[in-house]
Scaffold this active site. Structure first.
Site, short mmCIF file in Angstrom:
data_model
loop_
_atom_site.label_atom_id
_atom_site.label_comp_id
_atom_site.label_asym_id
_atom_site.label_seq_id
_atom_site.Cartn_x
_atom_site.Cartn_y
_atom_site.Cartn_z
N LYS A 1 0.22 -1.24 -0.42
CA LYS A 1 0.02 -0.35 0.34
C LYS A 1 0.78 0.88 -0.33
O LYS A 1 1.66 0.89 0.73
CB LYS A 1 -0.64 -0.14 1.42
CG LYS A 1 -1.86 -1.08 1.22
CD LYS A 1 -2.76 -0.43 0.95
CE LYS A 1 -4.44 -1.61 1.03
NZ LYS A 1 -4.58 -1.58 2.67
N HIS B 1 2.32 7.00 2.13
CA HIS B 1 1.54 8.08 1.81
C HIS B 1 1.34 8.80 3.35
O HIS B 1 2.21 8.48 3.93
CB HIS B 1 0.28 8.04 1.30
CG HIS B 1 -1.27 7.80 2.20
ND1 HIS B 1 -1.22 8.36 3.75
CD2 HIS B 1 -1.65 6.74 2.86
CE1 HIS B 1 -1.99 7.79 3.97
NE2 HIS B 1 -2.15 6.07 3.44
N HIS C 1 0.81 8.85 6.75
CA HIS C 1 1.69 7.97 8.09
C HIS C 1 2.78 9.07 8.26
O HIS C 1 3.45 8.45 8.65
CB HIS C 1 2.60 6.61 7.41
CG HIS C 1 1.63 6.00 6.40
ND1 HIS C 1 1.17 5.47 5.00
CD2 HIS C 1 0.63 5.05 7.28
CE1 HIS C 1 0.61 4.81 4.63
NE2 HIS C 1 0.04 4.56 6.64
N1 ARG Z 1 -0.92 -0.89 10.51
C1 ARG Z 1 -1.72 -0.59 11.29
C2 ARG Z 1 -2.15 1.01 10.02
O1 ARG Z 1 -1.58 1.06 9.14
C3 ARG Z 1 -0.83 0.24 11.85
C4 ARG Z 1 -0.37 0.24 13.40
C5 ARG Z 1 -0.35 0.46 14.70
N2 ARG Z 1 0.84 -0.97 15.33
C6 ARG Z 1 -0.42 -1.84 16.14
N3 ARG Z 1 0.45 -2.44 16.96
N4 ARG Z 1 -1.40 -1.80 15.72
O2 ARG Z 1 -3.13 1.30 10.21
#
Ligand code: ARG
Length: 566
Positions: A127, A130, A133
């Site tokens: 993905k 962007h 983030h």
């Molecule tokens: N990958 C997730 C996102 O982009 C964020 C993960 C954050 N960390 C966690 N341990 N849930 O929304």
């Protein structure tokens, strides 16, 4: 570092038994104008205790307090007691401290032998990385630097989104329409295209969803082809992410993402079951959180597959066992607040006493001027493009000012990237904001380039002076208001870092460097530094040197560079 507020509080404490030193310190303010004093103590709270009017208390206490040490004068004003700091003593303390500790100025070993885990950035593979983030990435990195500066063993974890049913979809799409060369040439945009195509087609042919699920199950069962494809998507994505992390100069101690927990979830599910917390509901398994006014935490789906929540439960347990953290911090957008409340609640119900040490550090959303971001619709701003444009623009500005500027590429990178980082951090964390190119790249006002420029200005003065900076100076020469303002800001550095750390708010550090830059620029504007008079020149050079050092240390905590020339 002798803290001036504490010195003031100590003086007061000798005469106020009814409040603790901490309570007194917390009450001390900085008066609205400097003529009133450097610190003020409001007596309103004491009125009840002493059964007297605040102005009477102020007058009586001022009489009793002997000015000594760093305190040069104590006077009452209405309901306040005003304190004046001995400015040459202030200068001596700060300058000696900064010049001995140098890049360690402001640091401490408060966190010795304690571990802090910070989960940040954590993008989803295949993905786009962007603009949405950027905040978790730079806030997380600044928090890492802040905890690290106070001696904590700080572990940076990139909890990659590299697992879940969407990878079944991607495998199906790739097998149908994918092209290896195209993906290798342009991984994320190509994978994204496949993902979008899958969704469009699956609307017409719902059976594709079943196929995707079947491929994900194969992946979970270790099927060779599925695993190889998934590994390849992951590797290609990481290569792209690495370019962004390189630009930002950010590293991680672990890239254990969601997939890392694929074999660690059964154990945590068993623990939940053993505690009698697992409930069946329409074929799914949940933990009921009704009593806590939350929707249930979904642990396994109808087909037995696990979820984001399940992996976070396994990750929390793994981190506790592996790192024995004092705190585990998640820097994740506020849209996920409920997820973390549920996660922490389940851990607490299971009986892990360390559930209280889990902290969600949320932040507001980034919107685009043209409307909300949508991965599916391709309406995204890639973070790499933002950083590259920022660098390009900075380079143009630099060359317009000075066509012969040295080392333009490197400095443009430090300043351009710094501009984006600073803008993200200086917004209070929790507010939503709209991303705007013009605001991010503006070099005027309270921006990163302004602070970096002030640092470069200090460097220029020190270069021009061509003489060694020493602590063997006449400190009486720095007791003017302009110098004292600069020194007072510098003196507050350690307290400021601790405050930023306790609140997990890097924006407190952006405020510090701005205040210091502003105080210094006022001093610089009103005073000549490289004067004939040797004693005065030496004293002022020392002031410039400590300002430079404190600015550098502050910028580093934010994850920014401090270029010597701009
Ligand atoms: N990958 C997730 C996102 O982009 C964020 C993960 C954050 N960390 C966690 N341990 N849930 O929304």
């Amino acid at each position: 570092m002798q803290d001036f507020k504490v010195a003031v509080a100590t003086c007061l404490k000798e005469h106020i038994e009814e409040l603790t030193l901490e309570e007194i310190t917390a009450l001390i303010e900085v008066p609205p104008n400097k003529e009133m004093g450097d610190f003020a103590f409001p007596c309103f709270k004491l009125a009840k205790v002493f059964r007297k009017a605040p102005n009477m208390i102020a007058a009586e206490l001022s009489e009793k307090i002997e000015p000594k040490g760093v305190i040069s004068n104590v006077t009452p004003l209405g309901g306040y007691i005003n304190f004046f700091v001995n400015k040459s003593q202030l200068a001596e303390t700060v300058i000696k401290d900064v010049l001995t500790k140098k890049e360690k100025y402001g640091h401490s070993d408060l966190g010795k032998d304690k571990t802090i885990v910070i989960d940040f950035s954590s993008p989803n593979i295949a993905k786009p990385f962007h603009i949405g983030h950027i905040r978790t990435t730079v806030i997380g990195n600044a928090l890492y630097k802040i905890y690290d500066s106070q001696g904590y063993n700080t572990v940076r974890i990139n909890h990659l989104g590299d697992y879940g049913t969407q990878f079944g979809k991607l495998i199906v799409a790739f097998k149908l329409w994918g092209n290896k060369e195209a993906v290798e040439a342009n991984p994320i945009p190509e994978l994204l295209k496949l993902y979008i195509q899958f969704h469009d087609e699956a609307e017409k042919h719902p059976e594709m969803e079943d196929e995707a699920r079947a491929w994900f199950t194969k992946l979970e069962n270790g099927d060779k082809e599925a695993k190889e494809l998934w590994q390849w998507f992951r590797d290609e994505s990481l290569k792209e992410f690495a370019r962004v992390y390189d630009l930002l100069d950010i590293e991680f101690d672990s890239y254990n993402g969601e997939s890392f927990y694929s074999d660690k979830m059964d154990r945590v599910i068993d623990i939940i079951k053993d505690k009698g917390l697992l409930k069946e509901s329409q074929g799914t398994n949940i933990v009921d959180l009704d009593e806590y006014n939350m929707p249930p935490a979904l642990i396994t789906k109808n087909d037995g597959s696990t979820l984001y929540m399940t992996r976070d439960l396994a990750a929390a347990l793994y981190r506790k066992e592996n790192y024995d953290f004092e705190k585990c911090i998640y820097v994740v957008g506020s849209q996920q607040s409920l997820h973390f409340q549920q996660l922490f609640k389940v851990l607490e119900l299971v009986g892990f006493e360390w559930a209280k040490d889990m902290i969600h550090v949320p932040f507001g959303m980034v919107a685009l001027e043209e409307g909300t971001m949508s991965t599916r619709k391709g309406r995204v701003v890639f973070l790499e493009d933002v950083l590259k444009q920022a660098i390009e623009k900075t380079k143009e500005t630099m060359l317009a000012k000075n066509p012969n500027a040295l080392n333009v590429d490197e400095i443009a990178k430090q300043v351009g990237v710094g501009a984006v980082v600073f803008q993200e951090l200086s917004n209070s964390r929790i507010k939503d904001y709209t991303f705007s190119w013009s605001r991010t790249l503006s070099f005027e006002g309270e921006t990163g380039p302004y602070v970096q420029y002030t640092h470069a200005r200090c460097c220029a003065v020190l270069r021009k002076a061509e003489e060694e900076v020493t602590t063997d100076i006449n400190y009486e020469l720095l007791n003017d208001v302009d110098s004292a303002e600069v020194l007072k800001v510098i003196a507050s550095f350690n307290k400021t870092i601790l405050n930023a750390m306790r609140k997990n708010e890097p924006h407190i550090i952006t405020r510090f460097v701005l205040d210091l830059a502003q105080a210094f620029n006022k001093f610089y504007h009103d005073n000549s530094i490289l004067v004939e008079d040797t004693e005065l020149r030496k004293a002022r050079l020392a002031l410039v040197a400590v300002t430079r050092q404190a600015l550098e240390n502050g910028l580093k905590l934010l994850g920014m560079q401090a270029p010597e020339r701009m």
